[in-house]
Design an enzyme around this catalytic site. Structure first.
Site, short mmCIF file in Angstrom:
data_model
loop_
_atom_site.label_atom_id
_atom_site.label_comp_id
_atom_site.label_asym_id
_atom_site.label_seq_id
_atom_site.Cartn_x
_atom_site.Cartn_y
_atom_site.Cartn_z
N CYS A 84 1.09 7.68 -7.65
CA CYS A 84 0.49 6.37 -7.38
C CYS A 84 -1.04 6.47 -7.42
O CYS A 84 -1.61 7.53 -7.16
CB CYS A 84 0.94 5.85 -6.01
SG CYS A 84 0.46 4.13 -5.68
N CYS A 88 -1.97 4.07 0.30
CA CYS A 88 -1.59 3.29 1.48
C CYS A 88 -1.15 4.23 2.60
O CYS A 88 -0.30 5.10 2.40
CB CYS A 88 -0.46 2.33 1.13
SG CYS A 88 -0.89 1.19 -0.21
N CYS A 91 2.68 4.50 3.46
CA CYS A 91 3.62 4.67 2.34
C CYS A 91 4.79 5.57 2.75
O CYS A 91 4.58 6.65 3.32
CB CYS A 91 2.90 5.28 1.13
SG CYS A 91 3.99 5.56 -0.30
#
EC number: 4.2.-.-
Length: 362
Positions: A84, A88, A91
């Protein structure tokens, strides 16, 4: 003395008659019993007599057989990559490997799922548009719609890497595009880890909404409610974007992903209480497309395939993989998925998920 002989004879004849009558009655009783069984005359509440040669536990065996019927993978989330471009903090499917199946192997696995009863496939990550600039994903989307004829093909993405060219090439094969958006405040997005330098996540969201309308793809928003956005009022923004569904998740801990020694994230600081989550939902109760998912509803209600096409069992608060469906088949692998079909239905996992059936006003 002359009277005793007829009397004795009469008694003897009466005894013989009673014996014959008793035999006849027994025979009739047996015959009547079999007629009741054959014609279904037994009371429904009474146990039927066992037929010789039939196992005593026939009913239990049938019930056990029903309970061990293989799970049908109606809706599956395929996380074909863990890579990714965002970071975040909460996550729960992190970049622990860089593995991605060869395209033809992924197609073979999808065909196996289709043969086992698949109706909806959702591609996720990681960020699914990261692999081959979206071409790998696009080819899978087209394969699922064109060759497998799946009723629903969807994607979950952060949206940062999607280009209009992709919609032109593959938009017709996609039913739903879900974009992750946890806040309409760019400072909050930066705190969460959903930011990329000068790029504005909210502005990009609005652009993607337009493309979905232009290329006839149903638009959906996913939001994870956490410590940094739990007090936000998103009513006007969501109504303006008008998604077909707004999935609102409660921040969740998964051992080995965002919690524990081997985790790549530490999500404890993002956690909120059940009461705080309910308060957020109450604040947004007028949003008609809102679909809330607490930690309880999320638990075990998803069929998740990882990058090796292994089902992930999350019943223990972590992700324990099955063997790959490519090696042992769907029916064998899915036994270890921990999937709770009742909770899947309870959370609204089955809905109108084909854009042909949504009848949207594009």
């Amino acid at each position: 003395m002359g009277m005793l002989v007829p009397t004795a004879l009469a008694a003897r004849l009466l005894s013989l008659f009673q014996q014959q009558l008793g035999s006849l009655w027994s025979g009739l009783a047996i015959l009547f019993c079999w007629l009741r069984i054959a014609l279904g005359w037994l009371d429904p509440g009474k146990e039927q007599p066992q037929v010789r040669g039939e196992p005593e536990d026939t009913q239990e065996t049938q019930e056990d057989g029903n309970s061990t019927q293989p799970t049908t993978p109606v809706s599956v989330n395929y996380h074909f990559t863990r890579q990714c471009n965002y970071k975040c903090g909460f996550c729960f499917h992190t970049a622990k490997t860089s593995f991605v199946l060869p395209l033809e192997e992924a197609k073979r696995g999808l065909l196996l799922l289709k043969q086992a009863g698949l109706e909806k496939i959702n591609f996720s990550g990681g960020e699914p548009f990261l692999q081959d600039r979206g071409e790998y994903l696009g080819k899978l989307v087209r394969f699922c719609k064109e060759e497998l004829a799946l009723p629903s093909v969807s994607i979950v993405s952060n949206g940062s890497l999607i280009r209009e060219r992709w919609f032109k090439d593959y938009g017709e094969y996609l039913d739903i595009l879900a974009i992750s958006c946890d806040s309409f405040d760019e400072q909050v997005n930066a705190l969460i880890g959903r930011g990329q330098g000068k790029k504005n996540h909210v502005e990009n969201l609005q652009k993607l909404r337009r493309w979905c309308r232009d290329y006839k793809v149903a638009f959906k928003i996913n939001s994870v409610i956490n410590r940094f956005n739990v007090d936000e009022d998103m009513n006007e923004h969501i109504k303006a974007l008008s998604p077909v569904r707004w999935k609102v998740f409660q921040c969740l801990l998964i051992e080995g992903e965002n919690s524990g020694e081997d985790a790549l994230r530490e999500a404890e600081r993002f956690l909120i209480s059940n009461e705080e989550f309910e308060t957020f939902l109450e604040r947004h109760k007028e949003v008609s497309c809102l679909v809330p998912e607490s930690n309880q509803k999320m638990k075990d209600s998803y069929l998740i395939l990882d990058e090796y096409m292994r089902f992930l069992n999350c019943t223990g608060g972590r992700k324990d993989p099955s063997k790959s469906i490519l090696d042992v088949g769907v029916e064998e692998a899915i036994k270890f998925s921990g999937f709770d079909e009742k909770m899947f239905l309870k959370r609204g996992g089955k809905y109108v998920w084909s854009k042909a059936d949504l009848k949207l006003d594009w």
